[in-house]
Design a protein around this motif. Structure first.
Motif, PDB file in Angstrom:
ATOM      1  N   THR A 199       0.832  -1.207   0.000  1.00  0.00           N
ATOM      2  CA  THR A 199       0.000   0.000   0.000  1.00  0.00           C
ATOM      3  C   THR A 199       0.866   1.257   0.000  1.00  0.00           C
ATOM      4  O   THR A 199       0.570   2.222  -0.721  1.00  0.00           O
ATOM      5  N   ARG A 200       1.934   1.237   0.794  1.00  0.00           N
ATOM      6  CA  ARG A 200       2.854   2.380   0.794  1.00  0.00           C
ATOM      7  C   ARG A 200       3.525   2.541  -0.569  1.00  0.00           C
ATOM      8  O   ARG A 200       3.691   3.655  -1.064  1.00  0.00           O
ATOM      9  N   GLU A 201       3.890   1.420  -1.174  1.00  0.00           N
ATOM     10  CA  GLU A 201       4.525   1.460  -2.489  1.00  0.00           C
ATOM     11  C   GLU A 201       3.558   2.042  -3.527  1.00  0.00           C
ATOM     12  O   GLU A 201       3.949   2.858  -4.368  1.00  0.00           O
ATOM     13  N   ARG A 202       2.306   1.642  -3.435  1.00  0.00           N
ATOM     14  CA  ARG A 202       1.308   2.170  -4.370  1.00  0.00           C
ATOM     15  C   ARG A 202       1.077   3.664  -4.143  1.00  0.00           C
ATOM     16  O   ARG A 202       0.937   4.431  -5.097  1.00  0.00           O
ATOM     17  N   SER A 203       1.088   4.096  -2.891  1.00  0.00           N
ATOM     18  CA  SER A 203       0.933   5.520  -2.587  1.00  0.00           C
ATOM     19  C   SER A 203       2.112   6.323  -3.132  1.00  0.00           C
ATOM     20  O   SER A 203       1.926   7.420  -3.677  1.00  0.00           O
ATOM     21  N   ALA A 204       3.320   5.774  -2.986  1.00  0.00           N
ATOM     22  CA  ALA A 204       4.505   6.455  -3.523  1.00  0.00           C
ATOM     23  C   ALA A 204       4.419   6.529  -5.039  1.00  0.00           C
ATOM     24  O   ALA A 204       4.808   7.548  -5.646  1.00  0.00           O
ATOM     25  N   LEU A 205       3.924   5.480  -5.662  1.00  0.00           N
ATOM     26  CA  LEU A 205       3.758   5.476  -7.113  1.00  0.00           C
ATOM     27  C   LEU A 205       2.748   6.537  -7.535  1.00  0.00           C
ATOM     28  O   LEU A 205       2.954   7.235  -8.537  1.00  0.00           O
ATOM     29  N   GLU A 206       1.688   6.679  -6.772  1.00  0.00           N
ATOM     30  CA  GLU A 206       0.672   7.694  -7.071  1.00  0.00           C
ATOM     31  C   GLU A 206       1.263   9.100  -6.959  1.00  0.00           C
ATOM     32  O   GLU A 206       0.974   9.967  -7.794  1.00  0.00           O
ATOM     33  N   GLU A 207       2.100   9.309  -5.955  1.00  0.00           N
ATOM     34  CA  GLU A 207       2.782  10.608  -5.822  1.00  0.00           C
ATOM     35  C   GLU A 207       3.692  10.853  -7.022  1.00  0.00           C
ATOM     36  O   GLU A 207       3.750  11.966  -7.557  1.00  0.00           O
ATOM     37  N   SER A 208       4.390   9.822  -7.462  1.00  0.00           N
ATOM     38  CA  SER A 208       5.258   9.936  -8.629  1.00  0.00           C
ATOM     39  C   SER A 208       4.440  10.252  -9.874  1.00  0.00           C
ATOM     40  O   SER A 208       4.847  11.059 -10.719  1.00  0.00           O
ATOM     41  N   ARG A 209       3.280   9.629  -9.990  1.00  0.00           N
ATOM     42  CA  ARG A 209       2.399   9.894 -11.136  1.00  0.00           C
ATOM     43  C   ARG A 209       1.941  11.347 -11.144  1.00  0.00           C
ATOM     44  O   ARG A 209       1.944  12.012 -12.176  1.00  0.00           O
ATOM     45  N   ARG A 210       1.542  11.835  -9.977  1.00  0.00           N
ATOM     46  CA  ARG A 210       1.103  13.232  -9.890  1.00  0.00           C
ATOM     47  C   ARG A 210       2.225  14.187 -10.292  1.00  0.00           C
ATOM     48  O   ARG A 210       1.997  15.160 -11.012  1.00  0.00           O
ATOM     49  N   ALA A 211       3.414  13.909  -9.795  1.00  0.00           N
ATOM     50  CA  ALA A 211       4.557  14.770 -10.124  1.00  0.00           C
ATOM     51  C   ALA A 211       4.871  14.684 -11.619  1.00  0.00           C
ATOM     52  O   ALA A 211       5.151  15.711 -12.257  1.00  0.00           O
ATOM     53  N   GLY A 212       4.825  13.492 -12.183  1.00  0.00           N
ATOM     54  CA  GLY A 212       5.116  13.317 -13.603  1.00  0.00           C
ATOM     55  C   GLY A 212       4.038  13.882 -14.498  1.00  0.00           C
ATOM     56  O   GLY A 212       4.307  14.345 -15.612  1.00  0.00           O
ATOM     57  N   ALA A 213       2.807  13.853 -14.050  1.00  0.00           N
ATOM     58  CA  ALA A 213       1.699  14.360 -14.861  1.00  0.00           C
ATOM     59  C   ALA A 213       1.697  15.876 -14.917  1.00  0.00           C
ATOM     60  O   ALA A 213       1.147  16.467 -15.853  1.00  0.00           O
ATOM     61  N   SER A 214       2.299  16.506 -13.925  1.00  0.00           N
ATOM     62  CA  SER A 214       2.274  17.971 -13.896  1.00  0.00           C
ATOM     63  C   SER A 214       3.437  18.601 -14.668  1.00  0.00           C
ATOM     64  O   SER A 214       3.529  19.826 -14.741  1.00  0.00           O
TER      65      SER A 214
END
Length: 140
Positions: free
Chosen positions: A37-52
């Motif tokens: 779950t933590r790994e998925r949350s970190a991935l989501e943060e990475s996605r947000r940063a990459g999408a912006s």
């Protein structure tokens, strides 16, 4: 009766050991689910940063990055679902071991109570007999 008492005490110890072993497995599974779950949350943060990212040079890579993140997110979600299913099964095993432990402890307690009651009855019979022996023959 002493053999049954020893047997129920042994069963209680064995069920306690089984419950503790199953609890350790459950705990490790829960730790794994938390890690995923933590790994998925970190991935989501990475996605947000990459999408912006709005740099023109990064635009050709942005789509591939978001696609790779989406695939990894799906993979992690599948792993989390599998672990959560296994956690449910393991939790049932722990609960069953707990029930068996309590059952064995209850049987052990019943034997102890029956033994204490038998000892108390024997002591009462001895006391009654002593009272009868102490009375003078005239009162009998």
């Amino acid at each position: 009766m002493a053999d049954r008492k020893k047997t129920y005490a042994l069963l209680a110890r064995l069920h306690k050991q089984e419950m503790e072993a199953q609890s350790v497995v459950l705990s490790s599974m829960q730790d794994e689910a938390d890690r995923l779950t933590r790994e998925r949350s970190a991935l989501e943060e990475s996605r947000r940063a990459g999408a912006s990212v709005t740099m023109i040079e990064a635009m050709p890579y942005r789509g591939r990055f978001l696609n790779a993140v989406r695939q990894e997110n799906q993979r992690l979600s599948g792993l989390i679902a599998d672990v959560e299913n296994k956690i449910g099964v393991q939790r049932d095993k722990v609960l069953n071991a707990y029930r068996e432990l309590r059952s064995a402890e209850q049987l052990d307690g019943n034997i102890k109570a029956a033994q204490a009651e038998a000892e108390q009855e024997a002591a009462q019979v001895d006391a009654d007999e002593m009272v009868l022996l102490r009375r003078p023959a005239a009162y009998l």
